[in-house]
Design an enzyme around this catalytic site. Structure first.
Site, PDB file in Angstrom:
ATOM      1  N   HIS A  80       1.024  -1.357  -0.003  1.00 17.29           N
ATOM      2  CA  HIS A  80      -0.235  -0.078  -0.189  1.00 17.29           C
ATOM      3  C   HIS A  80       0.805   1.183   0.086  1.00 17.29           C
ATOM      4  CE1 HIS A  80      -4.447  -0.919   0.928  1.00 17.29           C
ATOM      5  NE2 HIS A  80      -3.998  -2.143   0.694  1.00 17.29           N
ATOM      6  N   ASP A  81       2.038   1.292   0.791  1.00 13.94           N
ATOM      7  CA  ASP A  81       2.856   2.453   0.870  1.00 13.94           C
ATOM      8  C   ASP A  81       3.394   2.539  -0.614  1.00 13.94           C
ATOM      9  OD1 ASP A  81       4.021   4.404   2.189  1.00 13.94           O
ATOM     10  OD2 ASP A  81       5.989   3.252   2.115  1.00 13.94           O
ATOM     11  N   VAL A  84       1.235   4.050  -3.704  1.00 11.63           N
ATOM     12  CA  VAL A  84       0.853   5.514  -3.501  1.00 11.63           C
ATOM     13  C   VAL A  84       1.858   6.370  -3.406  1.00 11.63           C
ATOM     14  CG1 VAL A  84      -0.623   7.130  -2.420  1.00 11.63           C
ATOM     15  CG2 VAL A  84      -1.176   4.636  -2.365  1.00 11.63           C
ATOM     16  N   ASP A  88       7.522   5.810   0.665  1.00 16.69           N
ATOM     17  CA  ASP A  88       7.853   6.884   1.517  1.00 16.69           C
ATOM     18  C   ASP A  88       7.385   7.081   2.749  1.00 16.69           C
ATOM     19  OD1 ASP A  88       5.385   7.411   1.142  1.00 16.69           O
ATOM     20  OD2 ASP A  88       5.580   9.638   0.284  1.00 16.69           O
ATOM     21  N   SER A  90       4.499   6.970   3.749  1.00 18.94           N
ATOM     22  CA  SER A  90       3.317   7.950   4.111  1.00 18.94           C
ATOM     23  C   SER A  90       2.129   7.242   4.582  1.00 18.94           C
ATOM     24  CB  SER A  90       2.909   8.718   2.919  1.00 18.94           C
ATOM     25  OG  SER A  90       2.652   7.858   1.768  1.00 18.94           O
ATOM     26  N   GLU A 103      -3.966   8.573   4.181  1.00 20.11           N
ATOM     27  CA  GLU A 103      -3.776   7.384   3.684  1.00 20.11           C
ATOM     28  C   GLU A 103      -4.300   6.263   4.547  1.00 20.11           C
ATOM     29  OE1 GLU A 103      -0.403   6.501   1.441  1.00 20.11           O
ATOM     30  OE2 GLU A 103       0.031   8.546   1.182  1.00 20.11           O
TER      31      GLU A 103
END
Length: 203
Positions: A80-81, A84, A88, A90, A103
């Protein structure tokens, strides 16, 4: 990934994670322009945090003994990181009161396991106790995913590190960046191609 995640998709997630973590470009897409050119390297923390791999491994191996399911859950979190805006970290950012939804708190993320977030926090805390202010959360997530791949019987591979942590996390960025259960083949091929992955990588 869609909320209707199936364990049968784990090989595809694993492959995508392996490919993404091994690329120099999977770093700080969301970082300021002046910070985007830091070169990732296996030895990036050799002098500033030489025991990084062992520190993270001590947490992941203990967690795997207690709860093996944390492995695929962390690999999915990493997937998932990375899909998107790059790897990083996020996905680890929580929404702030009055601010945009992050997110982590998006509808598409509601089935991400909390224990995976807790495990990353444990690893980060241990690393911080030995190497304060040195290692990014993004790198810890990448290393943890690698460890769980190995613990689950997969290969042990070197991870290039040196990522900046992203400061921007917006749920609105997820929609066009993650595959869905009803995605067409053309849409999946296009999405993977946008990440530098091929039809073969799509499984």
């Amino acid at each position: 990934m869609s909320p209707s995640f199936s364990p049968s998709l784990l090989p595809c997630i694993l492959l995508a994670a392996l490919l993404l973590v091994s690329t120099d470009s999977a770093g700080a897409v969301a970082a300021p322009a002046t910070r985007r050119h830091r070169q990732l390297s296996v030895s990036f923390y050799a002098k500033t945090c030489p025991d990084l791999n062992q520190l993270v491994s001590s947490v992941t191996s203990q967690q795997f003994r207690v709860s093996p399911a944390t492995g695929p859950r962390t690999i999915r979190l990493f997937f998932h990181d990375c899909f998107v805006d790059g790897c990083d970290g996020s996905i680890l950012i929580s929404s702030k009161p009055g601010g945009a939804v992050a997110e982590r708190d998006a509808v598409e993320s509601k089935y991400l396991a909390e224990e995976a977030f807790v495990m990353i926090n444990k690893a980060k805390a241990l690393v911080e106790s030995k190497c304060p202010g040195i290692v990014s959360c993004a790198d810890i997530l990448a290393l943890s995913a690698r460890d769980f791949v190995h613990l689950a019987g997969g290969p042990y591979y070197d991870v290039k590190v040196g990522r900046w942590d992203g400061k921007l996390s917006m749920a609105t960025r997820i929609g066009s960046n993650l595959p869905r259960a009803n995605s067409t083949m053309a849409e999946l091929i296009s999405l993977f191609a946008s990440k530098g992955l091929t039809l073969e990588d799509l499984c």
